[in-house]
Design an enzyme around this catalytic site. Structure first.
Site, mmCIF file in Angstrom:
data_model
loop_
_atom_site.group_PDB
_atom_site.id
_atom_site.type_symbol
_atom_site.label_atom_id
_atom_site.label_comp_id
_atom_site.label_asym_id
_atom_site.label_seq_id
_atom_site.Cartn_x
_atom_site.Cartn_y
_atom_site.Cartn_z
ATOM 1 C CG HIS A 142 6.415 7.126 25.230
ATOM 2 N ND1 HIS A 142 5.866 6.168 25.736
ATOM 3 C CD2 HIS A 142 5.299 7.506 24.301
ATOM 4 C CE1 HIS A 142 4.540 5.684 25.270
ATOM 5 N NE2 HIS A 142 3.986 6.602 24.090
ATOM 6 C CG ASP A 154 3.147 2.326 28.158
ATOM 7 O OD1 ASP A 154 3.988 2.909 27.312
ATOM 8 O OD2 ASP A 154 3.170 1.212 28.451
#
Length: 472
Positions: A445, A449
Protein backbone atom coordinates in the site's frame (compact mmCIF):
# COMPACT_ATOMS: atom_id res chain seq x y z
CA UNK A 1 46.35 -37.67 -9.49
CA UNK A 2 44.24 -36.08 -6.77
CA UNK A 3 41.44 -33.66 -7.65
CA UNK A 4 40.31 -30.93 -5.28
CA UNK A 5 36.56 -30.44 -4.89
CA UNK A 6 35.75 -26.79 -4.20
CA UNK A 7 32.69 -24.88 -3.01
CA UNK A 8 31.29 -23.65 -6.34
CA UNK A 9 30.50 -20.05 -7.24
CA UNK A 10 26.72 -20.39 -7.61
CA UNK A 11 26.12 -16.77 -8.59
CA UNK A 12 27.89 -13.42 -8.76
CA UNK A 13 26.42 -12.19 -5.48
CA UNK A 14 27.03 -15.43 -3.55
CA UNK A 15 30.17 -15.47 -1.41
CA UNK A 16 29.69 -18.64 0.64
CA UNK A 17 27.77 -21.88 0.84
CA UNK A 18 26.71 -24.37 3.50
CA UNK A 19 27.32 -28.10 3.08
CA UNK A 20 23.93 -29.56 3.95
CA UNK A 21 24.61 -33.23 3.22
CA UNK A 22 27.35 -35.46 1.89
CA UNK A 23 25.90 -37.93 -0.60
CA UNK A 24 29.20 -39.81 -0.73
CA UNK A 25 31.58 -40.60 2.11
CA UNK A 26 35.30 -41.26 2.41
CA UNK A 27 36.21 -44.46 0.56
CA UNK A 28 33.25 -44.35 -1.82
CA UNK A 29 33.79 -44.55 -5.56
CA UNK A 30 32.29 -41.68 -7.53
CA UNK A 31 31.84 -41.10 -11.26
CA UNK A 32 32.35 -37.79 -12.98
CA UNK A 33 29.18 -35.62 -12.77
CA UNK A 34 27.64 -37.96 -10.17
CA UNK A 35 26.02 -36.03 -7.27
CA UNK A 36 28.66 -35.67 -4.57
CA UNK A 37 27.24 -33.31 -1.94
CA UNK A 38 24.37 -30.93 -1.37
CA UNK A 39 24.77 -27.23 -0.59
CA UNK A 40 22.54 -24.38 0.48
CA UNK A 41 23.14 -20.70 -0.28
CA UNK A 42 21.05 -17.59 0.25
CA UNK A 43 19.63 -18.15 -3.24
CA UNK A 44 19.10 -21.86 -3.84
CA UNK A 45 19.72 -25.42 -2.65
CA UNK A 46 21.56 -27.64 -5.13
CA UNK A 47 23.30 -30.98 -5.53
CA UNK A 48 26.89 -30.53 -6.67
CA UNK A 49 28.30 -33.07 -9.15
CA UNK A 50 31.74 -34.59 -8.83
CA UNK A 51 34.38 -32.86 -11.00
CA UNK A 52 36.20 -36.16 -11.64
CA UNK A 53 35.91 -39.92 -11.31
CA UNK A 54 37.76 -41.69 -8.52
CA UNK A 55 37.61 -42.50 -4.82
CA UNK A 56 36.76 -40.00 -2.08
CA UNK A 57 40.01 -39.82 -0.14
CA UNK A 58 39.25 -36.85 2.11
CA UNK A 59 36.29 -34.74 3.27
CA UNK A 60 37.40 -31.44 4.78
CA UNK A 61 34.08 -29.74 5.52
CA UNK A 62 31.48 -31.29 7.78
CA UNK A 63 27.75 -31.19 7.22
CA UNK A 64 26.32 -27.90 8.45
CA UNK A 65 29.55 -25.91 7.98
CA UNK A 66 29.59 -22.72 5.90
CA UNK A 67 32.69 -21.90 3.87
CA UNK A 68 33.61 -19.29 1.25
CA UNK A 69 33.35 -20.13 -2.43
CA UNK A 70 36.41 -21.83 -3.95
CA UNK A 71 37.30 -23.41 -0.59
CA UNK A 72 38.43 -27.02 -0.90
CA UNK A 73 35.73 -29.19 0.67
CA UNK A 74 36.96 -32.65 -0.39
CA UNK A 75 39.65 -34.49 -2.32
CA UNK A 76 39.11 -37.19 -4.94
CA UNK A 77 41.95 -39.63 -5.55
CA UNK A 78 42.34 -42.15 -8.34
CA UNK A 79 43.28 -45.81 -8.41
CA UNK A 80 44.62 -48.00 -5.63
CA UNK A 81 46.50 -45.16 -3.94
CA UNK A 82 43.28 -43.32 -3.28
CA UNK A 83 41.59 -46.46 -2.01
CA UNK A 84 44.51 -47.15 0.34
CA UNK A 85 44.41 -43.62 1.65
CA UNK A 86 40.66 -43.86 2.17
CA UNK A 87 41.09 -46.97 4.37
CA UNK A 88 43.79 -45.33 6.51
CA UNK A 89 42.33 -43.80 9.66
CA UNK A 90 42.42 -40.04 9.45
CA UNK A 91 43.58 -38.04 12.46
CA UNK A 92 40.83 -36.02 14.08
CA UNK A 93 40.27 -32.72 12.34
CA UNK A 94 41.42 -29.85 14.48
CA UNK A 95 39.10 -26.90 14.18
CA UNK A 96 39.99 -23.45 15.29
CA UNK A 97 37.87 -22.17 18.12
CA UNK A 98 36.44 -18.71 17.77
CA UNK A 99 39.08 -16.43 19.23
CA UNK A 100 37.88 -13.88 21.73
CA UNK A 101 38.47 -10.29 20.65
CA UNK A 102 41.79 -9.16 22.15
CA UNK A 103 41.43 -6.95 25.18
CA UNK A 104 42.95 -3.52 25.38
CA UNK A 105 46.61 -3.65 26.34
CA UNK A 106 49.30 -1.23 27.35
CA UNK A 107 51.06 -1.68 23.99
CA UNK A 108 52.63 1.50 22.63
CA UNK A 109 50.58 3.49 20.12
CA UNK A 110 53.20 3.04 17.43
CA UNK A 111 53.12 -0.79 17.56
CA UNK A 112 51.45 -2.50 14.64
CA UNK A 113 48.66 -5.01 15.17
CA UNK A 114 48.51 -8.27 13.20
CA UNK A 115 45.25 -8.82 11.33
CA UNK A 116 42.77 -11.20 12.98
CA UNK A 117 42.70 -14.78 11.67
CA UNK A 118 40.21 -15.49 8.87
CA UNK A 119 36.70 -16.41 10.03
CA UNK A 120 33.93 -18.39 8.41
CA UNK A 121 30.35 -17.60 9.23
CA UNK A 122 26.90 -19.16 9.10
CA UNK A 123 23.94 -17.07 7.97
CA UNK A 124 24.13 -15.55 11.49
CA UNK A 125 27.10 -13.25 11.03
CA UNK A 126 28.18 -13.61 14.66
CA UNK A 127 28.35 -17.41 14.73
CA UNK A 128 31.88 -18.64 13.85
CA UNK A 129 32.51 -22.12 12.54
CA UNK A 130 35.61 -24.11 11.75
CA UNK A 131 38.43 -21.99 10.34
CA UNK A 132 42.06 -22.78 9.53
CA UNK A 133 44.29 -22.48 12.55
CA UNK A 134 46.43 -19.33 12.61
CA UNK A 135 49.35 -18.25 14.78
CA UNK A 136 48.24 -16.09 17.69
CA UNK A 137 48.45 -12.39 17.01
CA UNK A 138 50.15 -10.10 19.52
CA UNK A 139 47.69 -8.19 21.68
CA UNK A 140 46.74 -4.86 20.22
CA UNK A 141 44.65 -1.93 21.31
CA UNK A 142 41.17 -2.22 19.78
CA UNK A 143 39.21 0.70 18.40
CA UNK A 144 36.02 0.86 16.31
CA UNK A 145 36.65 0.20 12.62
CA UNK A 146 34.53 3.20 11.70
CA UNK A 147 36.94 5.53 13.52
CA UNK A 148 39.97 4.39 11.52
CA UNK A 149 40.41 5.64 7.96
CA UNK A 150 41.06 2.81 5.49
CA UNK A 151 44.70 2.26 4.68
CA UNK A 152 43.93 1.57 1.03
CA UNK A 153 40.78 2.22 -0.93
CA UNK A 154 37.69 4.27 -0.13
CA UNK A 155 35.53 4.40 2.98
CA UNK A 156 32.88 2.45 1.04
CA UNK A 157 35.38 -0.37 0.54
CA UNK A 158 36.03 -0.50 4.28
CA UNK A 159 32.30 -0.62 4.98
CA UNK A 160 31.81 -3.49 2.52
CA UNK A 161 34.63 -5.40 4.19
CA UNK A 162 32.91 -5.27 7.57
CA UNK A 163 29.45 -6.37 6.46
CA UNK A 164 28.10 -9.48 4.73
CA UNK A 165 26.07 -9.50 1.46
CA UNK A 166 22.95 -10.18 3.54
CA UNK A 167 23.59 -7.13 5.74
CA UNK A 168 24.21 -4.91 2.70
CA UNK A 169 21.01 -6.19 1.09
CA UNK A 170 18.96 -5.35 4.20
CA UNK A 171 20.62 -1.92 4.38
CA UNK A 172 19.77 -1.16 0.76
CA UNK A 173 16.13 -2.24 1.13
CA UNK A 174 15.71 0.00 4.20
CA UNK A 175 17.83 2.88 2.85
CA UNK A 176 20.21 2.62 5.80
CA UNK A 177 23.83 3.80 5.79
CA UNK A 178 25.87 1.00 7.35
CA UNK A 179 28.43 3.55 8.56
CA UNK A 180 25.85 4.76 11.11
CA UNK A 181 25.75 1.41 12.86
CA UNK A 182 28.23 0.40 15.54
CA UNK A 183 29.09 -3.20 14.73
CA UNK A 184 29.34 -5.81 17.48
CA UNK A 185 31.03 -8.42 15.31
CA UNK A 186 34.71 -9.19 14.96
CA UNK A 187 36.76 -6.03 14.31
CA UNK A 188 33.62 -3.90 14.30
CA UNK A 189 31.83 -6.01 11.69
CA UNK A 190 28.14 -5.08 11.34
CA UNK A 191 26.12 -8.25 11.88
CA UNK A 192 22.60 -9.12 10.84
CA UNK A 193 21.40 -8.63 14.44
CA UNK A 194 23.02 -5.18 14.51
CA UNK A 195 21.20 -3.88 11.45
CA UNK A 196 17.85 -5.49 12.32
CA UNK A 197 18.06 -4.00 15.81
CA UNK A 198 18.91 -0.62 14.28
CA UNK A 199 15.85 -0.83 11.99
CA UNK A 200 13.59 -2.06 14.81
CA UNK A 201 14.36 1.15 16.71
CA UNK A 202 12.79 3.17 13.89
CA UNK A 203 16.00 4.09 12.10
CA UNK A 204 15.11 2.70 8.64
CA UNK A 205 15.22 5.16 5.77
CA UNK A 206 17.59 7.57 7.55
CA UNK A 207 20.65 7.00 5.39
CA UNK A 208 21.46 10.68 5.10
CA UNK A 209 21.53 11.38 8.84
CA UNK A 210 24.75 11.48 10.78
CA UNK A 211 23.23 9.66 13.71
CA UNK A 212 20.03 7.86 14.61
CA UNK A 213 17.20 9.50 16.54
CA UNK A 214 17.32 8.64 20.25
CA UNK A 215 14.79 6.05 21.31
CA UNK A 216 13.29 6.23 24.82
CA UNK A 217 14.76 3.38 26.82
CA UNK A 218 12.75 1.15 29.08
CA UNK A 219 13.16 1.79 32.81
CA UNK A 220 12.47 -0.55 35.71
CA UNK A 221 8.96 -0.44 37.15
CA UNK A 222 8.11 -0.52 40.85
CA UNK A 223 7.86 -4.30 40.74
CA UNK A 224 11.25 -4.75 39.11
CA UNK A 225 9.87 -5.49 35.62
CA UNK A 226 10.98 -3.34 32.64
CA UNK A 227 8.69 -0.39 31.98
CA UNK A 228 8.29 1.86 28.95
CA UNK A 229 8.87 5.62 29.00
CA UNK A 230 5.17 6.08 29.82
CA UNK A 231 5.49 3.86 32.89
CA UNK A 232 3.48 0.90 31.56
CA UNK A 233 5.11 -2.50 32.18
CA UNK A 234 6.70 -4.04 29.09
CA UNK A 235 5.45 -7.62 28.49
CA UNK A 236 8.19 -10.18 28.96
CA UNK A 237 7.82 -13.44 27.04
CA UNK A 238 8.22 -16.51 29.23
CA UNK A 239 11.23 -18.67 28.51
CA UNK A 240 10.27 -21.65 26.40
CA UNK A 241 11.10 -25.00 27.96
CA UNK A 242 10.56 -28.11 25.76
CA UNK A 243 8.51 -30.90 27.29
CA UNK A 244 9.92 -34.31 28.10
CA UNK A 245 8.58 -35.86 24.90
CA UNK A 246 9.29 -32.91 22.59
CA UNK A 247 11.69 -33.27 19.69
CA UNK A 248 13.96 -30.29 19.07
CA UNK A 249 15.89 -29.82 15.85
CA UNK A 250 17.77 -26.96 14.27
CA UNK A 251 16.18 -25.00 11.43
CA UNK A 252 17.59 -25.87 8.03
CA UNK A 253 19.47 -23.19 6.11
CA UNK A 254 16.51 -22.83 3.72
CA UNK A 255 14.07 -22.52 6.63
CA UNK A 256 16.21 -19.73 8.13
CA UNK A 257 16.31 -17.90 4.78
CA UNK A 258 12.54 -18.12 4.43
CA UNK A 259 12.04 -16.86 7.98
CA UNK A 260 14.38 -13.90 7.48
CA UNK A 261 12.83 -12.98 4.12
CA UNK A 262 9.23 -13.15 5.32
CA UNK A 263 9.83 -11.20 8.55
CA UNK A 264 11.76 -8.57 6.61
CA UNK A 265 8.91 -8.28 4.08
CA UNK A 266 6.29 -7.73 6.79
CA UNK A 267 8.47 -5.02 8.33
CA UNK A 268 9.08 -3.39 4.94
CA UNK A 269 5.74 -3.38 3.12
CA UNK A 270 2.28 -2.19 4.13
CA UNK A 271 0.42 -5.39 3.22
CA UNK A 272 -3.17 -5.17 1.94
CA UNK A 273 -5.15 -7.94 0.19
CA UNK A 274 -8.01 -7.93 -2.33
CA UNK A 275 -9.99 -11.10 -3.10
CA UNK A 276 -11.85 -11.66 -6.39
CA UNK A 277 -14.02 -14.62 -7.39
CA UNK A 278 -13.46 -15.90 -10.92
CA UNK A 279 -15.62 -18.16 -13.07
CA UNK A 280 -13.35 -20.70 -14.79
CA UNK A 281 -16.16 -22.26 -16.86
CA UNK A 282 -14.85 -20.91 -20.17
CA UNK A 283 -11.24 -21.85 -19.34
CA UNK A 284 -12.32 -25.38 -18.40
CA UNK A 285 -13.93 -25.92 -21.81
CA UNK A 286 -10.91 -24.58 -23.70
CA UNK A 287 -8.57 -26.65 -21.55
CA UNK A 288 -10.50 -29.86 -22.24
CA UNK A 289 -10.48 -29.13 -25.97
CA UNK A 290 -6.76 -28.25 -26.18
CA UNK A 291 -5.30 -30.63 -23.57
CA UNK A 292 -4.36 -33.40 -26.02
CA UNK A 293 -2.86 -30.90 -28.45
CA UNK A 294 -0.63 -29.49 -25.71
CA UNK A 295 0.47 -32.94 -24.57
CA UNK A 296 1.59 -33.76 -28.12
CA UNK A 297 3.68 -30.58 -27.99
CA UNK A 298 5.28 -31.74 -24.72
CA UNK A 299 3.40 -29.31 -22.48
CA UNK A 300 0.85 -29.75 -19.71
CA UNK A 301 -2.08 -27.34 -19.97
CA UNK A 302 -3.23 -26.37 -16.48
CA UNK A 303 -5.30 -23.56 -14.99
CA UNK A 304 -2.01 -22.02 -13.84
CA UNK A 305 -0.90 -21.49 -17.45
CA UNK A 306 -4.01 -19.42 -18.18
CA UNK A 307 -3.66 -17.46 -14.93
CA UNK A 308 -0.04 -16.56 -15.66
CA UNK A 309 -0.98 -15.31 -19.13
CA UNK A 310 -3.89 -13.27 -17.74
CA UNK A 311 -1.61 -11.77 -15.06
CA UNK A 312 0.94 -10.79 -17.71
CA UNK A 313 -1.74 -8.93 -19.68
CA UNK A 314 -2.78 -7.12 -16.48
CA UNK A 315 0.84 -6.24 -15.63
CA UNK A 316 1.20 -4.58 -19.01
CA UNK A 317 -1.98 -2.58 -18.42
CA UNK A 318 -1.13 -1.63 -14.79
CA UNK A 319 2.70 -1.38 -14.71
CA UNK A 320 2.91 -0.18 -11.08
CA UNK A 321 2.10 -3.76 -10.02
CA UNK A 322 5.28 -4.86 -11.84
CA UNK A 323 7.42 -2.27 -10.02
CA UNK A 324 9.76 -2.18 -7.03
CA UNK A 325 10.48 0.36 -4.31
CA UNK A 326 14.05 1.64 -3.94
CA UNK A 327 14.15 4.12 -1.05
CA UNK A 328 12.02 7.05 -2.16
CA UNK A 329 12.02 5.89 -5.78
CA UNK A 330 9.63 3.63 -7.69
CA UNK A 331 11.36 1.42 -10.25
CA UNK A 332 9.14 0.41 -13.17
CA UNK A 333 10.58 -2.79 -14.64
CA UNK A 334 10.74 -3.15 -18.38
CA UNK A 335 10.84 -6.95 -18.18
CA UNK A 336 8.05 -9.08 -16.77
CA UNK A 337 9.72 -11.89 -14.81
CA UNK A 338 7.12 -14.06 -13.08
CA UNK A 339 8.12 -16.11 -10.03
CA UNK A 340 6.17 -19.33 -9.43
CA UNK A 341 6.21 -20.59 -5.84
CA UNK A 342 7.03 -24.32 -5.64
CA UNK A 343 6.35 -26.25 -2.43
CA UNK A 344 9.11 -28.71 -1.53
CA UNK A 345 9.23 -31.39 1.12
CA UNK A 346 11.92 -29.35 2.89
CA UNK A 347 10.68 -25.79 2.28
CA UNK A 348 9.59 -23.38 -0.43
CA UNK A 349 11.38 -21.96 -3.45
CA UNK A 350 10.34 -19.47 -6.14
CA UNK A 351 11.95 -20.07 -9.55
CA UNK A 352 11.44 -17.28 -12.07
CA UNK A 353 10.15 -17.38 -15.66
CA UNK A 354 12.31 -14.69 -17.26
CA UNK A 355 10.72 -12.54 -19.99
CA UNK A 356 7.41 -14.28 -19.40
CA UNK A 357 5.61 -11.72 -21.56
CA UNK A 358 7.47 -13.06 -24.61
CA UNK A 359 6.06 -16.58 -24.22
CA UNK A 360 2.78 -17.97 -25.48
CA UNK A 361 0.60 -20.41 -23.55
CA UNK A 362 2.64 -23.42 -24.69
CA UNK A 363 5.91 -21.76 -23.67
CA UNK A 364 4.55 -20.79 -20.26
CA UNK A 365 3.24 -24.32 -19.66
CA UNK A 366 6.63 -25.83 -20.50
CA UNK A 367 8.48 -23.33 -18.33
CA UNK A 368 6.29 -24.02 -15.27
CA UNK A 369 6.78 -27.79 -15.49
CA UNK A 370 10.51 -27.51 -16.18
CA UNK A 371 11.23 -25.16 -13.28
CA UNK A 372 9.06 -27.13 -10.84
CA UNK A 373 10.72 -30.45 -11.74
CA UNK A 374 14.24 -29.04 -11.44
CA UNK A 375 13.38 -27.30 -8.18
CA UNK A 376 12.34 -30.62 -6.64
CA UNK A 377 15.48 -32.28 -8.06
CA UNK A 378 17.68 -29.47 -6.65
CA UNK A 379 18.99 -28.64 -10.10
CA UNK A 380 18.12 -24.93 -10.22
CA UNK A 381 20.82 -22.31 -10.69
CA UNK A 382 20.88 -19.14 -8.54
CA UNK A 383 20.02 -16.95 -11.53
CA UNK A 384 16.80 -18.94 -11.96
CA UNK A 385 15.48 -17.88 -8.54
CA UNK A 386 16.51 -14.24 -8.82
CA UNK A 387 15.23 -11.21 -10.70
CA UNK A 388 11.50 -11.78 -10.26
CA UNK A 389 9.23 -8.75 -10.68
CA UNK A 390 5.91 -10.41 -9.74
CA UNK A 391 5.08 -13.68 -7.95
CA UNK A 392 2.24 -16.20 -8.20
CA UNK A 393 1.59 -18.79 -5.48
CA UNK A 394 -0.96 -21.59 -5.58
CA UNK A 395 -2.22 -22.67 -2.14
CA UNK A 396 -5.34 -23.99 -3.91
CA UNK A 397 -3.41 -27.06 -5.03
CA UNK A 398 -3.77 -28.29 -1.43
CA UNK A 399 -7.46 -27.39 -1.28
CA UNK A 400 -7.27 -23.90 0.24
CA UNK A 401 -10.10 -21.57 -0.82
CA UNK A 402 -7.67 -18.64 -0.78
CA UNK A 403 -4.61 -17.38 1.04
CA UNK A 404 -3.14 -14.06 2.17
CA UNK A 405 0.39 -14.37 0.78
CA UNK A 406 3.35 -12.27 1.88
CA UNK A 407 5.04 -10.13 -0.76
CA UNK A 408 8.46 -11.28 -1.95
CA UNK A 409 10.78 -8.29 -1.53
CA UNK A 410 11.63 -6.09 -3.35
CA UNK A 411 8.46 -6.74 -5.38
CA UNK A 412 5.24 -4.88 -4.57
CA UNK A 413 2.60 -7.54 -5.27
CA UNK A 414 1.87 -11.27 -5.19
CA UNK A 415 -1.07 -13.23 -6.61
CA UNK A 416 -2.52 -16.17 -4.67
CA UNK A 417 -4.61 -18.85 -6.42
CA UNK A 418 -7.37 -20.66 -4.55
CA UNK A 419 -8.78 -24.09 -5.29
CA UNK A 420 -10.82 -24.35 -8.51
CA UNK A 421 -13.98 -26.22 -7.52
CA UNK A 422 -17.54 -26.48 -8.76
CA UNK A 423 -19.99 -24.29 -6.87
CA UNK A 424 -23.57 -23.10 -7.40
CA UNK A 425 -23.59 -19.55 -8.82
CA UNK A 426 -26.16 -17.23 -10.31
CA UNK A 427 -25.84 -16.98 -14.12
CA UNK A 428 -28.42 -14.90 -16.02
CA UNK A 429 -30.79 -14.96 -13.04
CA UNK A 430 -30.57 -18.74 -12.79
CA UNK A 431 -28.61 -21.03 -10.49
CA UNK A 432 -25.90 -22.94 -12.33
CA UNK A 433 -22.92 -25.11 -11.42
CA UNK A 434 -19.57 -23.61 -12.50
CA UNK A 435 -15.89 -24.19 -11.65
CA UNK A 436 -15.07 -21.22 -9.44
CA UNK A 437 -11.96 -19.99 -7.63
CA UNK A 438 -10.88 -17.07 -5.45
CA UNK A 439 -7.82 -15.09 -6.54
CA UNK A 440 -6.07 -12.91 -3.94
CA UNK A 441 -3.77 -10.00 -4.70
CA UNK A 442 -1.42 -9.03 -1.89
CA UNK A 443 -0.01 -5.56 -2.57
CA UNK A 444 2.21 -2.92 -1.01
CA UNK A 445 0.00 0.00 0.00
CA UNK A 446 3.01 2.33 0.01
CA UNK A 447 2.77 2.54 -3.79
CA UNK A 448 -0.41 0.68 -4.81
CA UNK A 449 -3.81 2.01 -3.79
CA UNK A 450 -6.90 -0.16 -3.49
CA UNK A 451 -8.43 1.21 -6.69
CA UNK A 452 -5.29 0.36 -8.66
CA UNK A 453 -5.13 -3.15 -7.19
CA UNK A 454 -8.79 -3.75 -8.01
CA UNK A 455 -8.22 -2.45 -11.55
CA UNK A 456 -5.45 -5.04 -11.96
CA UNK A 457 -7.63 -7.84 -10.61
CA UNK A 458 -10.56 -6.79 -12.79
CA UNK A 459 -8.38 -7.24 -15.88
CA UNK A 460 -7.28 -10.69 -14.69
CA UNK A 461 -10.90 -11.70 -14.00
CA UNK A 462 -12.20 -10.35 -17.32
CA UNK A 463 -9.43 -12.07 -19.30
CA UNK A 464 -10.08 -15.45 -17.68
CA UNK A 465 -13.87 -15.30 -17.94
CA UNK A 466 -13.84 -14.13 -21.57
CA UNK A 467 -10.84 -16.02 -22.94
CA UNK A 468 -10.42 -16.01 -26.71
CA UNK A 469 -10.07 -19.67 -27.81
CA UNK A 470 -7.68 -18.54 -30.56
CA UNK A 471 -5.32 -16.86 -28.04
CA UNK A 472 -3.30 -20.01 -27.48
Amino acid sequence: MATDVVMPQMGESIAEGTVVRWIKKVGDTVDRDEPLFEISTDKVDAEIPSPAAGVISEIRVKEGETVPVNSVVAVIGSGAAAAARATTPEPPVQTAKAAEPPKASAQADGASAAPPPPRHYHDRDDEPVAAPAAPPAPPARMEPVASRPPANGSTEDAIRERSSPLVRKIAKEHNVDIAQIRGTGIAGRVTKDDILGFIDKGNGGQAGRASAQPVPSARPSEHGRPASASGAPVPVAPKFVPGAGDQVEKMSVMRKRIAEHMVLSKKTSAHVHSVFEVNFGRIAKIRDAKKAEFERAGAKLTYMSFIIKAAIDALRAVPIVNASVDGDNIVYHQDINVGIAVALDWGLIVPVIKHADEKNLVGLSRAVVDLANRARAKQLKPDEVAGGTFTITNPGVFGALFGMPIISQPQVAILGIGNVEKRPVVVDDAIAIRPMAYLTLGYDHRVIDGAVADEFMSIVKKTLENWDPNAI
